[in-house]
Write a protein that holds these residues in place. Structure first.
Motif, short mmCIF file in Angstrom:
data_model
loop_
_atom_site.label_atom_id
_atom_site.label_comp_id
_atom_site.label_asym_id
_atom_site.label_seq_id
_atom_site.Cartn_x
_atom_site.Cartn_y
_atom_site.Cartn_z
N LEU A 105 -4.88 9.61 -2.21
CA LEU A 105 -3.08 9.54 -2.73
C LEU A 105 -2.54 9.79 -1.98
O LEU A 105 -1.44 9.11 -1.27
CB LEU A 105 -2.69 8.97 -4.20
CG LEU A 105 -1.52 8.11 -4.84
CD1 LEU A 105 -1.50 7.30 -4.13
CD2 LEU A 105 -1.52 8.86 -5.81
N TYR A 150 -8.98 2.26 2.68
CA TYR A 150 -8.73 2.39 1.66
C TYR A 150 -9.21 1.25 0.79
O TYR A 150 -9.01 1.25 -0.50
CB TYR A 150 -7.16 2.15 1.63
CG TYR A 150 -6.82 4.15 1.36
CD1 TYR A 150 -6.92 4.97 0.55
CD2 TYR A 150 -7.16 4.95 3.07
CE1 TYR A 150 -6.07 6.33 0.78
CE2 TYR A 150 -6.61 6.09 3.18
CZ TYR A 150 -5.92 6.34 1.77
OH TYR A 150 -5.23 8.36 2.03
N LEU A 152 -7.96 -1.50 0.35
CA LEU A 152 -6.64 -1.79 -0.23
C LEU A 152 -6.20 -3.21 0.57
O LEU A 152 -6.22 -3.27 1.65
CB LEU A 152 -4.97 -0.96 0.02
CG LEU A 152 -5.49 -0.16 -1.46
CD1 LEU A 152 -4.62 1.30 -1.26
CD2 LEU A 152 -4.94 -0.53 -2.51
N TRP A 156 -0.39 -4.87 0.11
CA TRP A 156 -0.28 -4.02 0.04
C TRP A 156 0.51 -2.90 0.25
O TRP A 156 1.50 -2.05 0.14
CB TRP A 156 -1.61 -3.20 -1.14
CG TRP A 156 -0.63 -2.35 -2.63
CD1 TRP A 156 -0.63 -2.73 -3.82
CD2 TRP A 156 -0.99 -1.22 -2.43
NE1 TRP A 156 -0.04 -2.11 -4.61
CE2 TRP A 156 -0.67 -0.36 -3.93
CE3 TRP A 156 -1.09 -0.39 -1.47
CZ2 TRP A 156 -0.62 0.80 -4.31
CZ3 TRP A 156 -1.03 1.31 -1.55
CH2 TRP A 156 -0.30 1.05 -3.20
N LEU A 217 5.32 2.62 -6.85
CA LEU A 217 3.75 2.50 -7.65
C LEU A 217 3.64 1.64 -9.26
O LEU A 217 2.80 1.32 -9.69
CB LEU A 217 3.75 3.82 -7.64
CG LEU A 217 2.66 4.52 -6.03
CD1 LEU A 217 2.40 5.57 -5.94
CD2 LEU A 217 1.91 3.64 -5.45
N ASN A 222 1.27 -2.48 -9.08
CA ASN A 222 0.74 -2.27 -7.59
C ASN A 222 0.03 -1.35 -8.42
O ASN A 222 -1.10 -0.55 -7.53
CB ASN A 222 2.05 -1.70 -6.98
CG ASN A 222 2.94 -2.70 -7.02
OD1 ASN A 222 1.88 -3.78 -6.52
ND2 ASN A 222 4.20 -2.34 -6.31
N TRP A 223 -0.05 -0.31 -9.89
CA TRP A 223 -0.41 0.83 -9.37
C TRP A 223 -1.87 0.12 -10.33
O TRP A 223 -2.78 0.88 -9.72
CB TRP A 223 0.05 1.56 -10.94
CG TRP A 223 -0.82 2.50 -11.49
CD1 TRP A 223 -1.29 3.22 -12.39
CD2 TRP A 223 -0.68 4.25 -10.42
NE1 TRP A 223 -2.82 4.59 -12.31
CE2 TRP A 223 -2.14 5.07 -11.24
CE3 TRP A 223 -0.78 4.70 -8.77
CZ2 TRP A 223 -2.16 6.26 -10.90
CZ3 TRP A 223 -0.21 5.48 -8.69
CH2 TRP A 223 -1.80 6.73 -9.29
N GLU A 225 -3.79 -1.66 -8.46
CA GLU A 225 -4.58 -2.16 -7.79
C GLU A 225 -4.49 -0.62 -6.78
O GLU A 225 -6.00 -0.94 -6.43
CB GLU A 225 -3.77 -3.27 -6.40
CG GLU A 225 -3.90 -3.29 -5.18
CD GLU A 225 -4.39 -3.90 -4.96
OE1 GLU A 225 -6.35 -4.28 -4.92
OE2 GLU A 225 -4.31 -5.61 -5.81
N TRP A 226 -4.15 0.36 -6.97
CA TRP A 226 -4.72 0.87 -6.56
C TRP A 226 -5.95 1.48 -7.31
O TRP A 226 -6.81 2.50 -6.77
CB TRP A 226 -3.35 2.54 -6.23
CG TRP A 226 -3.68 3.99 -6.42
CD1 TRP A 226 -4.46 4.51 -7.26
CD2 TRP A 226 -3.94 4.25 -5.14
NE1 TRP A 226 -4.57 6.02 -6.68
CE2 TRP A 226 -4.75 5.62 -5.56
CE3 TRP A 226 -4.62 3.51 -3.92
CZ2 TRP A 226 -5.56 6.31 -4.59
CZ3 TRP A 226 -4.83 4.87 -2.85
CH2 TRP A 226 -5.25 6.29 -3.08
N GLN A 227 -5.60 1.86 -8.54
CA GLN A 227 -6.85 1.80 -9.25
C GLN A 227 -8.55 1.37 -8.95
O GLN A 227 -8.71 2.20 -9.31
CB GLN A 227 -6.73 1.24 -10.99
CG GLN A 227 -5.89 3.03 -11.02
CD GLN A 227 -5.45 2.70 -12.70
OE1 GLN A 227 -5.06 1.75 -13.02
NE2 GLN A 227 -4.81 4.44 -13.27
N SER A 229 -8.42 -0.39 -6.15
CA SER A 229 -9.09 0.24 -5.20
C SER A 229 -9.80 2.33 -4.73
O SER A 229 -11.28 2.05 -4.53
CB SER A 229 -8.39 0.74 -3.56
OG SER A 229 -7.73 1.74 -4.05
#
Length: 271
Positions: A105, A150, A152, A156, A217, A222-223, A225-227, A229
């Protein structure tokens, strides 16, 4: 199944359990898989043995020839096993992967900042002023390539870039000074953000983020989506060896992903 195949099967069961589970999950005939692998290794050993042994020597006795051939085969086995890096290297653990993975990140946030700076540089300098665009770091990777690295969605990533507000507009005659001022401005407008640990979700670690990026984030979805990924990348990399995780290059990540005959999710297709 020869001894090489049996050794490889035992190694996978003990040291590459995830790869072994994947074989079972895909319905692969493990007996055939390791029989074929053992035969490939034996063929390599036979070819190397002939190469290392060379022709018969003039005046060589029977025992001397046996010794020469045995030494050649021993050396050939050592080389053949060493070449089987995928089959006989320890499989990466989730902890090692999280500690050594190229896609963190923190690195992604730095990339987004640099992309935003380049966008503003170009807008301020124009085509006739490209010689002024000389930031200290190289031009960031294209969004499409980072999307594949990533796992992602590009949209995003583009939103993350836009969260890196820049103010004021840079003067064309002194872009480097503006860049330094922009970074100083960010430094006094950063905050510490507690994020879940990638190995133990119940634990957390701290990430220092630029305030508008923190707001991005924490925005709905959004968070998550990061998790998601992170999990997608772990599934992509889980069969790699520790050496591959340590030595890999971004371009190799893309190669590995496609060599595994996997498809990117529809919302991540590079167009």
């Amino acid at each position: 199944m020869n001894s090489h195949g049996r050794r490889a099967m035992a190694y996978w069961q003990e040291h590459r359990p995830q790869a072994w589970e994947d074989l079972l999950a895909t319905g692969t005939d493990t007996e055939t898989f390791f029989t074929d692998l053992g035969e490939q290794i034996e063929e390599t050993i036979a070819n190397l043995t002939r190469q290392f042994a060379g022709p018969d020597l003039p005046g060589e006795s029977y025992l001397e020839k046996v010794g020469r051939l045995n030494n050649a085969r021993a050396r050939a086995m050592e080389v053949a096993w060493a070449e089987q890096t995928e089959a006989f290297s320890p499989q990466v653990t989730r902890e090692t992967w999280a500690n050594e993975a190229a896609e963190t990140l923190e690195d992604l946030l730095t990339w987004a900042e640099e992309v935003k700076e380049w966008q503003v540089y170009r807008a301020a300098g124009g085509e006739e002023n490209q010689d002024l665009l000389s930031p200290s770091s190289p031009e960031p990777q294209e969004t499409a390539e980072v999307s594949i690295r990533y796992l992602l969605p590009q949209v995003w990533l583009e939103s993350l870039i836009e969260a890196n507000l820049t103010t004021p507009d840079p003067p064309i005659e002194d872009l480097d000074q503006w860049r330094l001022a922009m970074r100083e401005y960010r430094e006094v407008n950063r905050t510490v953000m507690e994020v879940p640990d990638e190995v133990q979700p119940e634990a957390t670690h701290q990430v220092v983020v630029w305030n508008p990026v923190r707001e991005f984030l924490l925005r709905s979805g959004n968070w998550q989506e990061w998790q998601a990924s992170v999990e997608r990348r772990w599934q992509r990399d889980r069969n790699l060896t520790e050496a591959e995780i340590s030595d890999r290059h971004p371009s190799r990540d893309i190669w590995i992903y496609h060599q595994q005959n996997q498809q990117l999710p529809p919302h991540m297709q590079v167009t």
